[in-house]
Design an enzyme around this catalytic site. Structure first.
Site, PDB file in Angstrom:
ATOM      1  N   HIS A  99       0.813  -1.221   0.000  1.00  0.00           N
ATOM      2  CA  HIS A  99       0.000   0.000   0.000  1.00  0.00           C
ATOM      3  C   HIS A  99       0.843   1.265   0.000  1.00  0.00           C
ATOM      4  O   HIS A  99       0.389   2.317   0.446  1.00  0.00           O
ATOM      5  CB  HIS A  99      -0.982  -0.021   1.186  1.00  0.00           C
ATOM      6  CG  HIS A  99      -2.027  -1.092   1.067  1.00  0.00           C
ATOM      7  ND1 HIS A  99      -2.761  -1.563   2.138  1.00  0.00           N
ATOM      8  CD2 HIS A  99      -2.470  -1.785  -0.018  1.00  0.00           C
ATOM      9  CE1 HIS A  99      -3.595  -2.508   1.712  1.00  0.00           C
ATOM     10  NE2 HIS A  99      -3.430  -2.667   0.417  1.00  0.00           N
ATOM     11  N   CYS A 151       2.113  14.411 -12.860  1.00  0.00           N
ATOM     12  CA  CYS A 151       3.149  13.770 -13.696  1.00  0.00           C
ATOM     13  C   CYS A 151       3.768  12.547 -13.025  1.00  0.00           C
ATOM     14  O   CYS A 151       4.533  11.824 -13.648  1.00  0.00           O
ATOM     15  CB  CYS A 151       4.230  14.777 -14.100  1.00  0.00           C
ATOM     16  SG  CYS A 151       5.397  15.183 -12.782  1.00  0.00           S
ATOM     17  N   SER A 181      -6.901  -7.016   9.834  1.00  0.00           N
ATOM     18  CA  SER A 181      -8.310  -7.411   9.904  1.00  0.00           C
ATOM     19  C   SER A 181      -8.701  -8.219   8.670  1.00  0.00           C
ATOM     20  O   SER A 181      -9.780  -8.807   8.637  1.00  0.00           O
ATOM     21  CB  SER A 181      -9.195  -6.165  10.014  1.00  0.00           C
ATOM     22  OG  SER A 181      -8.983  -5.324   8.900  1.00  0.00           O
ATOM     23  N   ASN A 194      -3.268 -12.360  16.119  1.00  0.00           N
ATOM     24  CA  ASN A 194      -4.076 -11.151  16.298  1.00  0.00           C
ATOM     25  C   ASN A 194      -4.484 -11.065  17.757  1.00  0.00           C
ATOM     26  O   ASN A 194      -4.692 -12.096  18.407  1.00  0.00           O
ATOM     27  CB  ASN A 194      -5.325 -11.201  15.397  1.00  0.00           C
ATOM     28  CG  ASN A 194      -5.917  -9.821  15.143  1.00  0.00           C
ATOM     29  OD1 ASN A 194      -6.380  -9.156  16.062  1.00  0.00           O
ATOM     30  ND2 ASN A 194      -5.883  -9.401  13.897  1.00  0.00           N
TER      31      ASN A 194
HETATM   32  C1  BJW Z   1      -3.324  -6.277  16.797  1.00  0.00           C
HETATM   33  C2  BJW Z   1      -2.737  -5.401  17.657  1.00  0.00           C
HETATM   34  C3  BJW Z   1      -1.620  -5.881  18.309  1.00  0.00           C
HETATM   35  C4  BJW Z   1      -4.464  -4.354  16.803  1.00  0.00           C
HETATM   36  N1  BJW Z   1      -1.226  -7.113  18.068  1.00  0.00           N
HETATM   37  N2  BJW Z   1      -2.979  -7.493  16.504  1.00  0.00           N
HETATM   38  C5  BJW Z   1     -13.104  -7.279  -3.362  1.00  0.00           C
HETATM   39  C6  BJW Z   1     -14.199  -7.274  -2.537  1.00  0.00           C
HETATM   40  C7  BJW Z   1     -14.639  -6.083  -1.966  1.00  0.00           C
HETATM   41  C8  BJW Z   1     -13.997  -4.874  -2.218  1.00  0.00           C
HETATM   42  C9  BJW Z   1     -12.904  -4.889  -3.040  1.00  0.00           C
HETATM   43  C10 BJW Z   1     -12.471  -6.071  -3.603  1.00  0.00           C
HETATM   44  N3  BJW Z   1     -11.368  -5.795  -4.344  1.00  0.00           N
HETATM   45  C11 BJW Z   1     -11.104  -4.477  -4.258  1.00  0.00           C
HETATM   46  C12 BJW Z   1     -12.031  -3.889  -3.470  1.00  0.00           C
HETATM   47  C13 BJW Z   1     -12.083  -2.459  -3.122  1.00  0.00           C
HETATM   48  C14 BJW Z   1     -11.134  -2.046  -2.044  1.00  0.00           C
HETATM   49  C15 BJW Z   1     -11.456  -2.850  -0.781  1.00  0.00           C
HETATM   50  O1  BJW Z   1     -10.807  -3.804  -0.427  1.00  0.00           O
HETATM   51  N4  BJW Z   1     -12.461  -2.435  -0.053  1.00  0.00           N
HETATM   52  C16 BJW Z   1     -12.828  -3.117   1.197  1.00  0.00           C
HETATM   53  C17 BJW Z   1     -12.789  -2.124   2.346  1.00  0.00           C
HETATM   54  C18 BJW Z   1     -14.143  -3.789   1.019  1.00  0.00           C
HETATM   55  N5  BJW Z   1      -9.757  -2.233  -2.434  1.00  0.00           N
HETATM   56  C19 BJW Z   1      -9.098  -1.343  -3.169  1.00  0.00           C
HETATM   57  O2  BJW Z   1      -9.653  -0.336  -3.576  1.00  0.00           O
HETATM   58  C20 BJW Z   1      -7.652  -1.635  -3.500  1.00  0.00           C
HETATM   59  N6  BJW Z   1      -7.403  -1.444  -4.890  1.00  0.00           N
HETATM   60  C21 BJW Z   1      -7.866  -2.288  -5.809  1.00  0.00           C
HETATM   61  O3  BJW Z   1      -8.526  -3.241  -5.521  1.00  0.00           O
HETATM   62  O4  BJW Z   1      -7.498  -1.939  -7.091  1.00  0.00           O
HETATM   63  C22 BJW Z   1      -8.161  -2.602  -8.161  1.00  0.00           C
HETATM   64  C23 BJW Z   1      -9.388  -1.800  -8.477  1.00  0.00           C
HETATM   65  C24 BJW Z   1      -9.233  -0.521  -8.948  1.00  0.00           C
HETATM   66  C25 BJW Z   1     -10.375   0.214  -9.257  1.00  0.00           C
HETATM   67  C26 BJW Z   1     -11.637  -0.320  -9.020  1.00  0.00           C
HETATM   68  C27 BJW Z   1     -11.755  -1.586  -8.499  1.00  0.00           C
HETATM   69  C28 BJW Z   1     -10.614  -2.346  -8.234  1.00  0.00           C
HETATM   70  C29 BJW Z   1      -6.731  -0.625  -2.794  1.00  0.00           C
HETATM   71  C30 BJW Z   1      -6.742  -0.780  -1.337  1.00  0.00           C
HETATM   72  C31 BJW Z   1      -5.867   0.313  -0.688  1.00  0.00           C
HETATM   73  C32 BJW Z   1      -5.965   0.294   0.825  1.00  0.00           C
HETATM   74  N7  BJW Z   1      -5.396   1.465   1.352  1.00  0.00           N
HETATM   75  C33 BJW Z   1      -5.376   1.664   2.801  1.00  0.00           C
HETATM   76  C34 BJW Z   1      -5.014   3.137   3.077  1.00  0.00           C
HETATM   77  C35 BJW Z   1      -3.561   3.421   2.809  1.00  0.00           C
HETATM   78  C36 BJW Z   1      -3.278   4.878   2.971  1.00  0.00           C
HETATM   79  C37 BJW Z   1      -3.321   5.350   4.406  1.00  0.00           C
HETATM   80  O5  BJW Z   1      -2.525   4.870   5.206  1.00  0.00           O
HETATM   81  O6  BJW Z   1      -4.150   6.216   4.700  1.00  0.00           O
HETATM   82  O7  BJW Z   1      -4.458   0.758   3.398  1.00  0.00           O
HETATM   83  S1  BJW Z   1      -6.924   1.275   3.593  1.00  0.00           S
HETATM   84  C38 BJW Z   1      -6.197   0.681   5.082  1.00  0.00           C
HETATM   85  O8  BJW Z   1      -6.589  -0.699   5.276  1.00  0.00           O
HETATM   86  C39 BJW Z   1      -4.681   0.668   4.828  1.00  0.00           C
HETATM   87  C40 BJW Z   1      -4.296  -0.685   5.382  1.00  0.00           C
HETATM   88  O9  BJW Z   1      -3.069  -1.113   4.827  1.00  0.00           O
HETATM   89  C41 BJW Z   1      -5.469  -1.542   5.014  1.00  0.00           C
HETATM   90  C42 BJW Z   1      -5.577  -2.806   5.835  1.00  0.00           C
HETATM   91  O10 BJW Z   1      -5.836  -2.525   7.161  1.00  0.00           O
HETATM   92  P1  BJW Z   1      -5.202  -3.426   8.315  1.00  0.00           P
HETATM   93  O11 BJW Z   1      -3.733  -3.318   8.268  1.00  0.00           O
HETATM   94  O12 BJW Z   1      -5.779  -4.783   8.276  1.00  0.00           O
HETATM   95  O13 BJW Z   1      -5.658  -2.629   9.627  1.00  0.00           O
HETATM   96  P2  BJW Z   1      -7.025  -2.760  10.456  1.00  0.00           P
HETATM   97  O14 BJW Z   1      -7.115  -1.551  11.325  1.00  0.00           O
HETATM   98  O15 BJW Z   1      -8.180  -3.052   9.592  1.00  0.00           O
HETATM   99  O16 BJW Z   1      -6.814  -4.041  11.383  1.00  0.00           O
HETATM  100  C43 BJW Z   1      -5.857  -4.048  12.419  1.00  0.00           C
HETATM  101  C44 BJW Z   1      -5.880  -5.440  13.029  1.00  0.00           C
HETATM  102  O17 BJW Z   1      -4.823  -5.522  13.965  1.00  0.00           O
HETATM  103  C45 BJW Z   1      -7.167  -5.771  13.789  1.00  0.00           C
HETATM  104  O18 BJW Z   1      -7.584  -7.084  13.422  1.00  0.00           O
HETATM  105  C46 BJW Z   1      -6.751  -5.750  15.267  1.00  0.00           C
HETATM  106  O19 BJW Z   1      -7.452  -6.685  16.077  1.00  0.00           O
HETATM  107  C47 BJW Z   1      -5.294  -6.125  15.167  1.00  0.00           C
HETATM  108  N8  BJW Z   1      -4.446  -5.572  16.219  1.00  0.00           N
HETATM  109  N9  BJW Z   1      -3.477  -4.210  17.660  1.00  0.00           N
HETATM  110  C48 BJW Z   1      -1.888  -7.901  17.181  1.00  0.00           C
HETATM  111  N10 BJW Z   1      -0.987  -5.100  19.202  1.00  0.00           N
HETATM  112 ZN    ZN Z   2       4.516  16.976 -11.687  1.00  0.00          ZN
END
Ligand code: BJW
Ligand code: ZN
Length: 250
Positions: free
Chosen positions: A118, A129, A196, A220
C-alpha cells in the site's frame, strides 16, 4: 494450533512469508484503521480521506493529515514484533516480508527488501506527472489529527504533490503485488500478523498461500474466525512473535 505446534511447523519451513497489517505497528503507537477510535480516526473516517476523490476535494485537509501521520511515524520506534520479524531471517532458509503498512518500522528494525503493498508515507509524488519527491517535514509538531497544510507544488509541472500511499480504488504497485504473489505461491509457512483482512486484494494472500499448501497462522490480539485449515494465535504481536521465535529456535 498451539504455540508449540506453530513453532514446530516454523522450524521446518523452507520459505516463510510474514504478512503484516496495522496491528504490527500498533504497539509502536501508530493507530490502526478499524480498531476502537483513537485520536487519529476520531476526527476523520479513513475510508473518507484515503481516496483520490478526498484529496481532489480538499487537498490541504488531506495533505495535512498525512503529513501529521508521517511525523508520528518518524517519532515512533519499531517494537518487539518488528524486531522478531527482522530476526527471523537468521533462522529460516528464506523469508519474505510483505506489509500493508505505510510506515518504515520493519526497515528500521532491520528487515531488508520489505514489499509494501500500500505504498509509503515517505514517497510523495506529483498527482499529475507522477514524479516522486523527497520532502522534509515542514514542522516538528502538529495538533493531534493534523491541521490544514497546502501540498507543495511539483518542481517539474507545478501539479500538487500527494502522499505515496495506495488509496481505495487505486491499483496496488504492480511490482510489489507480483513479488508478493510469487513469494506467497512459493512459501510453505505464511504468518499473518495484525490485520483485519478486510482490504482486497491484500486479503487474498492468506487464502492463496493456503491454496498452495502452506501452513497459515494468524496472530491477532482479537480472535476472529478462520477456516478449519488455518490456525490462530491470540495475543499481541509484540508478545506472540518473540515467543514463537523462542519456541521455534531455542
Ligand atoms: C493487533 C494489535 C496488536 C491491533 N497485536 N494485533 C473485493 C471485494 C470487496 C472490495 C474490493 C475487492 N477488491 C477491491 C475492493 C475495493 C477495495 C477494498 O478492499 N475495499 C474493502 C474495504 C471492502 N480495495 C481497493 O480499492 C484496493 N485497490 C484495488 O482493488 O485496485 C483494483 C481496483 C481498482 C479500481 C476499481 C476496483 C478495483 C486498494 C486498497 C488500498 C488500501 N489502502 C489503505 C489506506 C492506505 C493509505 C493510508 O494509510 O491512509 O491501506 S486502507 C487501510 O486498510 C490501509 C491498510 O493497509 C489496510 C488494511 O488494514 P489493516 O492493516 O488490516 O488494519 P485494520 O485496522 O483493519 O486491522 C488491524 C488489526 O490488527 C485488527 O484485526 C486488530 O485486532 C489487530 N491488532 N493491535 C496484534 N498489538
Ligand atoms: Zn509533476
Amino acid at each position: 494450533m498451539t504455540m508449540d505446534a506453530a513453532a514446530r511447523s516454523l522450524r521446518e519451513a523452507k520459505h516463510v512469508v510474514v504478512f503484516t497489517g496495522a496491528g504490527a505497528s500498533a504497539e509502536s503507537g501508530i493507530p490502526t484503521f478499524r480498531d476502537a477510535l483513537t485520536g487519529l480516526w476520531e476526527r476523520f473516517d479513513p475510508a473518507q480521506l484515503a481516496t483520490p476523490e478526498a484529496y481532489r476535494a480538499d487537498p490541504s485537509l488531506c495533505w495535512g493529515w498525512y503529513e501529521w501521520r508521517r511525523r508520528k511515524v518518524e517519532l515512533a520506534q519499531p517494537n518487539d514484533a518488528h524486531r522478531a520479524i527482522a530476526d527471523l531471517v537468521k533462522h529460516v532458509p528464506k523469508l519474505t516480508v510483505v506489509t500493508q503498512n505505510v510506515d518504515d518500522l520493519h526497515e528500521r528494525a532491520g528487515s531488508l527488501e520489505v514489499i509494501h503493498l500500500h505504498g509509503s508515507l515517505n514517497s510523495p509524488r506529483c498527482i499529475d506527472c507522477g514524479l516522486t519527491h523527497t520532502l522534509a517535514l515542514p514542522f516538528d509538531t502538529l495538533p493531534e489529527g493534523g491541521a490544514r497544510l497546502e501540498p507543495p507544488a511539483c518542481s517539474a509541472c507545478n501539479g500538487s504533490i500527494r502522499p505515496g500511499v495506495v488509496w481505495f480504488g487505486e491499483m496496488l504497485p504492480e511490482q510489489a503485488w507480483n513479488d508478493a504473489l510469487e513469494a506467497v505461491e512459493a512459501c510453505d509457512f505464511f504468518l499473518s500478523v495484525g490485520t483485519s483482512g478486510m482490504v482486497y486484494p491484500a486479503a487474498e494472500l492468506p487464502l492463496r498461500a493456503l491454496g498452495n499448501g502452506a501452513t497459515v497462522v494468524h496472530v491477532n490480539q482479537v480472535r476472529f474466525d478462520v477456516s478449519s485449515r488455518e490456525h490462530f494465535l491470540e495475543g499481541s504481536a509484540s508478545r506472540m512473535l518473540p515467543t514463537l521465535l523462542c519456541r521455534a529456535f531455542p
